[in-house]
Write an enzyme that holds these catalytic residues in place. Sequence first.
Site, PDB file in Angstrom:
ATOM      1  N   GLU A 133       1.058  -1.445   0.027  1.00 13.51           N
ATOM      2  CA  GLU A 133       0.122  -0.035   0.078  1.00 13.51           C
ATOM      3  C   GLU A 133       0.610   1.598  -0.256  1.00 13.51           C
ATOM      4  OE1 GLU A 133      -3.661   0.718   0.587  1.00 13.51           O
ATOM      5  OE2 GLU A 133      -3.729  -1.434   1.101  1.00 13.51           O
TER       6      GLU A 133
HETATM    7 ZN    ZN Z   1      -6.805  -0.079  -2.636  1.00 18.07          ZN
END
Ligand code: ZN
Length: 363
Positions: free
Chosen positions: A294
């Site tokens: 992320e």
């Molecule tokens: Zn995502």
Amino acid sequence: MRPLSFQAVRSLAAGLAAAALTGGALAAPAAAAPVHAPGPVTEQGGSGQGARLHTNTELARELKRIEHASHGRVRVRSIGTSNQGRPIWYATLGTGPTRLMYVTQQHGNEPLGTESALLALRSLGLGDDRESRALRSKITLGIVVRANPDGHHHGWRYNYDPGADPEYGEPGKGYDINRYHDPAVAPDDNPATEAAVIQRQYAAFRPSIMVDYHMQGRYAFPPPDGREITTSILWPTNDDVSAGALRAAKQVGVRVHDAFTGAGAVVSQYPGGSYEGIARNAYGLRGSASLLVELSALPQERENFQIRSAAISMVDLARAAASGALAGIDPARADAIPPRGPSLPGGSAAAARGAAPAHDAAD
Ligand SMILES: [Zn+2]
């Protein structure tokens, strides 16, 4: 093998990445500057400080450009079409027995990993020196570049399916593609078109390593550290993932952590759930070393850093897989990566870019 330094990757890329990073010649030759299609997605052509994102049309053109420049070393094809008929691009390079698969932008409004993939393809695919050839003889890398082209076009998280009344997603809008990878659901029965495309490609390719690139909001480590987190990672957390697959995923996680950190990133664990429909869990259940990455939605002037650091992680992991270095990593080091800290005040302002949902839905 130590993780690559930024300088090493710059060298490996022979300056190609640097040119692209500055929004320069490679991504958009002055003689053929792409025309930005009007649409909800903010595209920046160089007047702003943020990264320049490729529209779907530009992405197709850039992939073809890379394929052409590679003299056959990078192969690009569509592995399916989105609900609105857009191609879902898959780029491969290498001929080796160790197979890696990267996926970018399942969530349409999390665009930076796609830009990283373009840099990684150039870095790994264009060189004809002995080192590059040796690397490509040891691995085969496949990248689903922008799994959700419809979501990108519309500037939202989900796919495009106005008839959807989904368990995961938004009625009248579409499915959350990253909730529809459950190994128990066959692609033909999968209501999320783009997830089924990834499922089929995974089954045909059977990668030992699978990495899924997303974006999150903005977070910091708690005081006294206080540093802003630029990247969070997580391995499978479903209890039915085998010990071997979990161990391998953590080894990949440690290596990816080190590559990001070496590039100047600040990395935490990601607080993700155990649901088997999430790609991170699903492909772990199917036996791959599966990892979620992320990238934080940092201010626009730091987007190129985010793109570059993720590209470095992509290149470095391919090199580690080729060299056999992953097997020597202590997976317990993954557990020592600190947890993600609190959300930064105003962190959702980054969503002005459309980069991360304000509610910061998981994975
Ligand atoms: Zn995502």
